[in-house]
Scaffold this motif. Structure first.
Motif, PDB file in Angstrom:
ATOM      1  N   GLU A   1      44.056  38.863  36.195  1.00  0.00           N
ATOM      2  CA  GLU A   1      43.351  39.809  35.328  1.00  0.00           C
ATOM      3  C   GLU A   1      42.478  40.774  36.119  1.00  0.00           C
ATOM      4  OE1 GLU A   1      41.995  38.959  31.537  1.00  0.00           O
ATOM      5  OE2 GLU A   1      43.571  37.488  31.151  1.00  0.00           O
ATOM      6  N   SER A   2      41.769  40.285  37.131  1.00  0.00           N
ATOM      7  CA  SER A   2      40.947  41.207  37.921  1.00  0.00           C
ATOM      8  C   SER A   2      41.828  42.131  38.748  1.00  0.00           C
ATOM      9  CB  SER A   2      39.935  40.457  38.795  1.00  0.00           C
ATOM     10  OG  SER A   2      40.578  39.617  39.722  1.00  0.00           O
ATOM     11  N   GLY A   3      42.963  41.622  39.214  1.00  0.00           N
ATOM     12  CA  GLY A   3      43.917  42.467  39.938  1.00  0.00           C
ATOM     13  C   GLY A   3      44.495  43.552  39.050  1.00  0.00           C
ATOM     14  N   ASP A   4      44.787  43.199  37.795  1.00  0.00           N
ATOM     15  CA  ASP A   4      45.298  44.193  36.843  1.00  0.00           C
ATOM     16  C   ASP A   4      44.253  45.269  36.542  1.00  0.00           C
ATOM     17  OD1 ASP A   4      47.737  42.889  36.702  1.00  0.00           O
ATOM     18  OD2 ASP A   4      47.352  41.981  34.735  1.00  0.00           O
ATOM     19  N   ALA A   5      43.002  44.857  36.429  1.00  0.00           N
ATOM     20  CA  ALA A   5      41.936  45.832  36.170  1.00  0.00           C
ATOM     21  C   ALA A   5      41.816  46.809  37.337  1.00  0.00           C
ATOM     22  CB  ALA A   5      40.601  45.112  35.925  1.00  0.00           C
ATOM     23  N   MET A   6      41.870  46.280  38.542  1.00  0.00           N
ATOM     24  CA  MET A   6      41.805  47.143  39.722  1.00  0.00           C
ATOM     25  C   MET A   6      43.050  48.020  39.811  1.00  0.00           C
ATOM     26  SD  MET A   6      39.876  47.907  42.328  1.00  0.00           S
ATOM     27  CE  MET A   6      38.896  46.520  42.813  1.00  0.00           C
ATOM     28  N   ALA A   7      44.206  47.468  39.459  1.00  0.00           N
ATOM     29  CA  ALA A   7      45.444  48.246  39.484  1.00  0.00           C
ATOM     30  C   ALA A   7      45.360  49.419  38.508  1.00  0.00           C
ATOM     31  CB  ALA A   7      46.640  47.361  39.146  1.00  0.00           C
ATOM     32  N   SER A   8      44.751  49.203  37.359  1.00  0.00           N
ATOM     33  CA  SER A   8      44.581  50.293  36.399  1.00  0.00           C
ATOM     34  C   SER A   8      43.734  51.411  36.998  1.00  0.00           C
ATOM     35  CB  SER A   8      43.935  49.788  35.108  1.00  0.00           C
ATOM     36  OG  SER A   8      44.810  48.938  34.433  1.00  0.00           O
ATOM     37  N   MET A   9      42.680  51.033  37.710  1.00  0.00           N
ATOM     38  CA  MET A   9      41.838  52.036  38.351  1.00  0.00           C
ATOM     39  C   MET A   9      42.621  52.779  39.428  1.00  0.00           C
ATOM     40  SD  MET A   9      38.219  51.746  40.419  1.00  0.00           S
ATOM     41  CE  MET A   9      38.958  50.877  41.786  1.00  0.00           C
ATOM     42  N   ILE A  10      43.340  52.038  40.253  1.00  0.00           N
ATOM     43  CA  ILE A  10      44.135  52.662  41.318  1.00  0.00           C
ATOM     44  C   ILE A  10      45.160  53.611  40.719  1.00  0.00           C
ATOM     45  CG2 ILE A  10      45.877  52.215  43.107  1.00  0.00           C
ATOM     46  CD1 ILE A  10      44.297  49.572  43.687  1.00  0.00           C
TER      47      ILE A  10
ATOM     48  N   ASP B   1      48.848  37.612  46.499  1.00  0.00           N
ATOM     49  CA  ASP B   1      49.951  38.336  47.140  1.00  0.00           C
ATOM     50  C   ASP B   1      50.601  39.295  46.148  1.00  0.00           C
ATOM     51  OD1 ASP B   1      51.945  39.002  49.125  1.00  0.00           O
ATOM     52  OD2 ASP B   1      53.300  37.644  48.070  1.00  0.00           O
ATOM     53  N   ALA B   2      50.829  38.830  44.937  1.00  0.00           N
ATOM     54  CA  ALA B   2      51.442  39.684  43.912  1.00  0.00           C
ATOM     55  C   ALA B   2      50.546  40.876  43.585  1.00  0.00           C
ATOM     56  CB  ALA B   2      51.728  38.865  42.651  1.00  0.00           C
ATOM     57  N   VAL B   3      49.246  40.650  43.517  1.00  0.00           N
ATOM     58  CA  VAL B   3      48.308  41.735  43.209  1.00  0.00           C
ATOM     59  C   VAL B   3      48.300  42.769  44.331  1.00  0.00           C
ATOM     60  CG1 VAL B   3      45.845  42.299  42.962  1.00  0.00           C
ATOM     61  CG2 VAL B   3      46.842  40.421  41.638  1.00  0.00           C
ATOM     62  N   PHE B   4      48.154  42.315  45.569  1.00  0.00           N
ATOM     63  CA  PHE B   4      48.144  43.255  46.689  1.00  0.00           C
ATOM     64  C   PHE B   4      49.464  44.033  46.761  1.00  0.00           C
ATOM     65  CE2 PHE B   4      44.915  40.398  49.011  1.00  0.00           C
ATOM     66  CZ  PHE B   4      43.847  41.180  48.607  1.00  0.00           C
ATOM     67  N   SER B   5      50.578  43.370  46.503  1.00  0.00           N
ATOM     68  CA  SER B   5      51.878  44.059  46.483  1.00  0.00           C
ATOM     69  C   SER B   5      51.923  45.114  45.387  1.00  0.00           C
ATOM     70  CB  SER B   5      53.014  43.051  46.284  1.00  0.00           C
ATOM     71  OG  SER B   5      53.105  42.194  47.396  1.00  0.00           O
ATOM     72  N   HIS B   6      51.383  44.769  44.225  1.00  0.00           N
ATOM     73  CA  HIS B   6      51.346  45.722  43.109  1.00  0.00           C
ATOM     74  C   HIS B   6      50.530  46.953  43.490  1.00  0.00           C
ATOM     75  CE1 HIS B   6      50.067  46.621  38.699  1.00  0.00           C
ATOM     76  NE2 HIS B   6      51.050  47.390  39.061  1.00  0.00           N
ATOM     77  N   TRP B   7      49.370  46.752  44.092  1.00  0.00           N
ATOM     78  CA  TRP B   7      48.539  47.885  44.498  1.00  0.00           C
ATOM     79  C   TRP B   7      49.297  48.789  45.460  1.00  0.00           C
ATOM     80  CZ3 TRP B   7      43.243  45.233  45.936  1.00  0.00           C
ATOM     81  CH2 TRP B   7      42.683  44.652  44.778  1.00  0.00           C
ATOM     82  N   ARG B   8      50.001  48.188  46.424  1.00  0.00           N
ATOM     83  CA  ARG B   8      50.765  48.991  47.392  1.00  0.00           C
ATOM     84  C   ARG B   8      51.881  49.771  46.693  1.00  0.00           C
ATOM     85  NH1 ARG B   8      50.505  44.037  50.317  1.00  0.00           N
ATOM     86  NH2 ARG B   8      52.763  43.829  50.176  1.00  0.00           N
ATOM     87  N   ARG B   9      52.513  49.138  45.703  1.00  0.00           N
ATOM     88  CA  ARG B   9      53.581  49.828  44.959  1.00  0.00           C
ATOM     89  C   ARG B   9      53.038  50.962  44.092  1.00  0.00           C
ATOM     90  NH1 ARG B   9      55.101  44.580  44.114  1.00  0.00           N
ATOM     91  NH2 ARG B   9      54.521  44.710  41.912  1.00  0.00           N
ATOM     92  N   LEU B  10      51.787  50.919  43.739  1.00  0.00           N
ATOM     93  CA  LEU B  10      51.176  52.026  43.002  1.00  0.00           C
ATOM     94  C   LEU B  10      50.851  53.201  43.935  1.00  0.00           C
ATOM     95  CD1 LEU B  10      48.674  50.088  40.697  1.00  0.00           C
ATOM     96  CD2 LEU B  10      50.757  51.286  39.979  1.00  0.00           C
ATOM     97  N   ILE B  11      50.435  52.889  45.133  1.00  0.00           N
ATOM     98  CA  ILE B  11      49.999  53.917  46.083  1.00  0.00           C
ATOM     99  C   ILE B  11      51.181  54.616  46.755  1.00  0.00           C
ATOM    100  CG2 ILE B  11      48.734  54.291  48.246  1.00  0.00           C
ATOM    101  CD1 ILE B  11      46.922  51.877  47.355  1.00  0.00           C
TER     102      ILE B  11
END
Length: 188
Positions: A59-68, A121-131
């Motif tokens: 959930e915190s990873g998703d919140a950060m992903a939304s910001m990114i 790992d999944a969260v960090f991968s998601h962030w990279r896929r957004l960037i």
């Protein structure tokens, strides 16, 4: 709107992980911090602490992903980076350099919560896929964009850790300067 018990548990878990890591986030401290009963933890998270920590990372990873996602969609890469680093500086200074990244805490605390490490790992991968695609849209080839996305996430997360240790935002400032130079050289 009132927070649900599940939301209170996750919010408290994130806050405690930011301050104490995974191992330092005990169920008893979580109960005190959240104000919920022990029974509520196991009703919402039958797998106990490990399930709660993994859900909190998600959930915190998703919140950060939304910001990114919002930053990279609405700004050029250098401006998005500045806003992202500004977020971290505000969080660090606002917590008097006590609160760090709960995703990094889960990655470091993987021996205590293997599900949380996998979720990190999944969260960090998601962030990279957004960037990465946004960097490609600004002139980088796909491979270079993927590498730069990893560099940005790794550098900022590492700088957050250095800031916590030094109780100073200078490491984020240095990373910001270097990443801005790299981005300017590789994007249009």
């Amino acid at each position: 709107m009132t927070e649900s018990v599940r939301e209170r548990l996750i919010g408290s878990t994130v806050e405690l992980m930011q301050r104490h890591g995974v191992a330092g986030t005990s169920i008893s401290e979580l109960l005190t911090h959240s104000g919920v009963s022990r029974r509520s933890v196991y009703l919402h998270f039958p797998g106990g602490k490990n399930e709660l920590i993994a859900a909190s990372v998600s959930e915190s990873g998703d919140a950060m992903a939304s910001m990114i996602e919002e930053l990279v969609a609405s700004m050029p890469p250098g401006d998005a980076l500045s806003a992202f680093i500004g977020f971290w500086k505000k969080l660090l200074e606002g917590s008097s350099f006590i609160a760090g990244c709960p995703i990094a805490a889960a990655a470091y605390g993987g021996q205590d919560a293997p599900e949380a490490r996998a979720q990190a790992d999944a969260v960090f991968s998601h962030w990279r896929r957004l960037i990465a695609p946004r960097l490609a849209a600004h002139g980088m080839d796909a491979a270079a964009a993927a590498a730069m996305a990893t560099t940005v996430v790794a550098a900022v997360e590492g700088a957050v850790m250095l800031c916590l240790a030094a109780r100073d935002t200078a490491p984020l400032d240095h990373v910001h300067t270097q990443l801005t130079t790299l981005l300017a050289a590789q994007t249009g």
